[in-house]
Scaffold this active site. Structure first.
Site, PDB file in Angstrom:
ATOM      1  N   GLU A  46      45.106  39.596  57.432  1.00  0.00           N
ATOM      2  CA  GLU A  46      45.299  38.482  58.810  1.00  0.00           C
ATOM      3  C   GLU A  46      44.446  38.615  59.418  1.00  0.00           C
ATOM      4  O   GLU A  46      43.522  38.044  60.461  1.00  0.00           O
ATOM      5  CB  GLU A  46      46.643  39.152  58.687  1.00  0.00           C
ATOM      6  CG  GLU A  46      48.318  38.885  58.416  1.00  0.00           C
ATOM      7  CD  GLU A  46      48.073  40.126  57.463  1.00  0.00           C
ATOM      8  OE1 GLU A  46      47.380  40.540  56.924  1.00  0.00           O
ATOM      9  OE2 GLU A  46      49.244  40.820  56.740  1.00  0.00           O
ATOM     10  N   CYS A  81      48.375  45.442  60.681  1.00  0.00           N
ATOM     11  CA  CYS A  81      47.940  43.917  60.824  1.00  0.00           C
ATOM     12  C   CYS A  81      49.203  44.147  62.062  1.00  0.00           C
ATOM     13  O   CYS A  81      49.064  42.376  62.023  1.00  0.00           O
ATOM     14  CB  CYS A  81      48.791  42.878  59.716  1.00  0.00           C
ATOM     15  SG  CYS A  81      47.502  43.529  58.266  1.00  0.00           S
ATOM     16  N   ARG A 204      32.858  43.368  29.639  1.00  0.00           N
ATOM     17  CA  ARG A 204      31.778  43.467  29.140  1.00  0.00           C
ATOM     18  C   ARG A 204      30.770  41.759  29.346  1.00  0.00           C
ATOM     19  O   ARG A 204      29.746  41.532  29.928  1.00  0.00           O
ATOM     20  CB  ARG A 204      31.033  44.220  28.505  1.00  0.00           C
ATOM     21  CG  ARG A 204      31.865  43.981  27.159  1.00  0.00           C
ATOM     22  CD  ARG A 204      31.279  44.742  25.602  1.00  0.00           C
ATOM     23  NE  ARG A 204      31.780  44.635  24.937  1.00  0.00           N
ATOM     24  CZ  ARG A 204      33.255  44.679  24.474  1.00  0.00           C
ATOM     25  NH1 ARG A 204      34.348  45.332  24.925  1.00  0.00           N
ATOM     26  NH2 ARG A 204      33.217  44.231  22.967  1.00  0.00           N
ATOM     27  N   GLU A 264      46.860  46.142  24.028  1.00  0.00           N
ATOM     28  CA  GLU A 264      46.320  45.321  23.253  1.00  0.00           C
ATOM     29  C   GLU A 264      46.067  46.121  21.689  1.00  0.00           C
ATOM     30  O   GLU A 264      45.085  45.856  20.019  1.00  0.00           O
ATOM     31  CB  GLU A 264      44.809  45.163  23.161  1.00  0.00           C
ATOM     32  CG  GLU A 264      44.383  44.328  24.159  1.00  0.00           C
ATOM     33  CD  GLU A 264      42.879  43.891  24.887  1.00  0.00           C
ATOM     34  OE1 GLU A 264      42.301  42.961  23.505  1.00  0.00           O
ATOM     35  OE2 GLU A 264      42.068  44.469  25.572  1.00  0.00           O
TER      36      GLU A 264
END
Ligand code: AOF
Ligand code: ZN
Length: 329
Positions: A46, A81, A204, A264
């Site tokens: 904002e 905000c 990478r 993973e």
């Protein structure tokens, strides 16, 4: 709001543990200013939008703000905000999703309403939820969102025991995996993966301003002491406890502001997460390669369905076809 959601994407990989947030200011049916939360410690969306209006010679006074998250009402890394919107003279605030952060939770809307600025919440809420899911999930459940990535050969095998460890997916696919890593706060594997593949588990192949924390589950202290990820200077967490159910591990990671963890690991680790009911999302990468001495993944559509995962999207990553399963929240 659609445009605000697109702007929010510009902060991807740079704002965690904050959410992706976008904002536009509209006057006479025209977008007069754009803002987004660009990086941690940077301006909130904002405030950037108000700044953008002023810089371009537009007065934000009398505009409607479209913002993807309920404006904050607290002094954090930036001032509230809500106050910036009031000072700017915004006449209405349209919001996609409320902010479940305990320091906000409705206070942003309340403050605006009390100042005489009407608010409307829920425009493109589902899209906003998907975009900031890791943040919302972390606020609501105090544990990271668990994303699994698993690559399979044509017969559902994860590895070829007849060869030295080697990648069997294309370079294009690997780049997409690096994008996924960049969007996660941690990458987790089991000790078997470290000892067989000696992976780096960092970002990478594409530009990145930060690296994920690497987490290795190693209950019996078997990790190879010369593993690259122990010596390359990056941050690695070796978890030696035996996590039954894994939920204490998840809370431990959440306490370190890890909002999204990418698993993973090999099949043992992946099945531990599935059995613990912790998988929120899974990317199944299908390669045309054929392993001579296969290691079956044990992942079938039945296993995924009983884990509460539904096929939501299909993509092409490099030469591979990818199925994206999501938990029906
Ligand atoms: C907004 N607009 O663009 C963002 C918000 O530590 P801070 O000051 O950066 O505040 C972080 C909290 O503020 C974050 O946890 C979330 O509740 C909210 N993020 N709020 O009004 C924004 N990024
Ligand atoms: Zn704010």
């Amino acid at each position: 709001m659609e445009h605000a959601l697109l702007l929010a994407e510009r902060g991807r990989g740079k704002v965690s543990p904050n959410p992706l947030v976008g904002c536009v200011l509209v006057k006479n049916n025209t977008i007069i200013a754009e803002g987004w939360h660009d990086h941690l410690g940077g301006l909130h969306a904002e405030q950037m939008a108000i700044h953008d209006a002023e810089e371009n010679g537009h007065s934000p006074n009398g505009s409607v703000a479209y913002v993807t998250l309920e404006p904050c009402n607290h002094f954090g890394r930036t001032p509230p905000c809500t106050e910036a919107l009031m000072w700017a003279g915004v006449k209405e605030v349209v919001i996609a999703h409320h902010d479940p952060n305990p320091t906000v939770r409705g206070n942003g809307c309340r403050a605006l309403e009390e100042a005489g600025i009407p608010t409307r919440t829920g425009l493109m809420e589902a899209e906003a939820r998907e975009q900031m899911l890791a943040f919302l999930h972390w606020c609501e459940h105090r544990r990271p969102l668990v994303t699994v990535k698993l690559a399979l050969d044509a017969n559902g095998s994860v590895d070829d025991r007849s060869t030295d460890p080697q990648r069997f997916t294309s370079r294009g696919c690997l780049e997409k995996v690096h994008e996924l890593r960049r969007d996660c706060d941690a990458v987790l594997v089991g000790v078997n993966t470290v000892n067989r593949d000696n992976p780096q588990l960092n970002v990478r192949l594409i530009p990145s301003t930060r690296q994920p924390l690497r987490v290795v589950l190693d209950p019996n202290g078997r990790v190879n002491s010369s593993a690259q990820l122990i010596h390359d200077g990056g941050e690695t967490l070796l978890m030696q406890e035996n996590f039954t159910g894994l939920s204490s591990l998840m809370h431990q990671l959440a306490d370190q502001e890890i909002q999204r963890v990418l698993v993973e690991g090999g099949p043992t680790t992946v099945h531990r997460f599935i059995e613990a009911g912790l998988v929120d999302e899974l990317f199944l990468v299908h390669s045309d390669a054929v392993h001579a001495s296969p290691v079956p993944s044990g992942i079938t559509s039945d296993v995924l369905v009983s884990a509460g995962l539904d096929l939501a999207h299909e993509y092409v990553w490099g030469d591979e076809r990818v199925e994206h399963y999501l938990r029906s929240f």
